[in-house]
Design an enzyme around this catalytic site. Sequence first.
Site, mmCIF file in Angstrom:
data_model
loop_
_atom_site.group_PDB
_atom_site.id
_atom_site.type_symbol
_atom_site.label_atom_id
_atom_site.label_comp_id
_atom_site.label_asym_id
_atom_site.label_seq_id
_atom_site.Cartn_x
_atom_site.Cartn_y
_atom_site.Cartn_z
ATOM 1 N N CYS A 1 1.837 -5.242 11.367
ATOM 2 C CA CYS A 1 2.220 -6.098 10.238
ATOM 3 C C CYS A 1 3.122 -7.264 10.642
ATOM 4 O O CYS A 1 2.640 -8.214 11.238
ATOM 5 C CB CYS A 1 2.818 -5.255 9.118
ATOM 6 S SG CYS A 1 2.759 -6.110 7.524
ATOM 7 N N HIS B 1 0.404 0.196 8.090
ATOM 8 C CA HIS B 1 1.555 1.075 8.255
ATOM 9 C C HIS B 1 1.113 2.487 7.876
ATOM 10 O O HIS B 1 -0.039 2.744 7.595
ATOM 11 C CB HIS B 1 2.677 0.701 7.273
ATOM 12 C CG HIS B 1 3.184 -0.694 7.361
ATOM 13 N ND1 HIS B 1 4.150 -1.068 8.239
ATOM 14 C CD2 HIS B 1 2.884 -1.789 6.633
ATOM 15 C CE1 HIS B 1 4.450 -2.345 8.037
ATOM 16 N NE2 HIS B 1 3.690 -2.817 7.085
HETATM 17 N N1 GLN Z 1 7.049 -10.083 6.023
HETATM 18 C C1 GLN Z 1 5.650 -10.044 6.289
HETATM 19 C C2 GLN Z 1 4.824 -10.330 5.058
HETATM 20 O O1 GLN Z 1 5.214 -10.034 3.957
HETATM 21 C C3 GLN Z 1 5.259 -8.703 6.925
HETATM 22 C C4 GLN Z 1 5.545 -7.527 6.029
HETATM 23 C C5 GLN Z 1 5.372 -6.202 6.717
HETATM 24 O O2 GLN Z 1 5.642 -6.040 7.911
HETATM 25 N N2 GLN Z 1 4.995 -5.198 5.919
HETATM 26 O O3 GLN Z 1 3.743 -10.846 5.174
#
Ligand code: GLN
Length: 240
Positions: A96, A196
């Site tokens: 992510c 995740h």
């Molecule tokens: N901050 C990033 C987004 O919202 C990644 C979020 C995350 O790692 N879940 O796109």
Amino acid sequence: MAATLRVCSLYPELMNIYADRGNIAVLRARCAWRGIGFELARASVGETVDAGAHDLFYMGGGQDRDQAAVARDMVATKREALHRAAARGAVVLAVCGGYQLLGAGYELGGEELPGVGLVDLRTVREPGPRLIGNCAIEADLGSGPRVIAGFENHGGRTYLGEGERPLGRVLSGHGNNGKDGFEGVHRGNVIGTYLHGPLLPKNAWLADRLIELALGVELQPLDDAMEDAAHESALSAAGL
Ligand code: GLN
């Protein structure tokens, strides 16, 4: 088996949402259960990494503000080493927020966070809701098509450059951008994904495949009754 898996966790205190550090716990356990050694190093802000000292580099997800803190540092202190490590076949697994920093950059709110350029992709904030929910994809990491299940929550939309391969095809969920039906990226042993869960407890087969790729070994299966149940549960959460 006398091998040791040498893992380097990048920015573990900043890039760890949805308990992404659980992925490290799974790698450690699956090595221990097979008599494979396990070494864990970490590299955070201001620290360099040794390209030759690790078999697998790992980075989890993060909030936008934490990504901003790591993006420039990663380019300044780790970019060259990560390129050298990837070129010699080390596994790079990024989830992510970490995944978004593997490519050219992440544009948010008029600001461009730089990426390390290990793969050809760009991430942008576009009008529209965050892409949230359970997700399942079909991926082939050289051992035949398998399903990876997890949970995604990202505001950024990722677009792969021409010729860049996704990690998988979306079976259920949004994937990279909610439009093109692809999820993640996969070039050589560099793997990025939005999933995740953490990812590996729900996909023990993927943990084993990463160990195989990192060490150049073939692993024998374990008794995975619990892990298979976790995988099934994640699949059913994703509607499969
Ligand atoms: N901050 C990033 C987004 O919202 C990644 C979020 C995350 O790692 N879940 O796109």
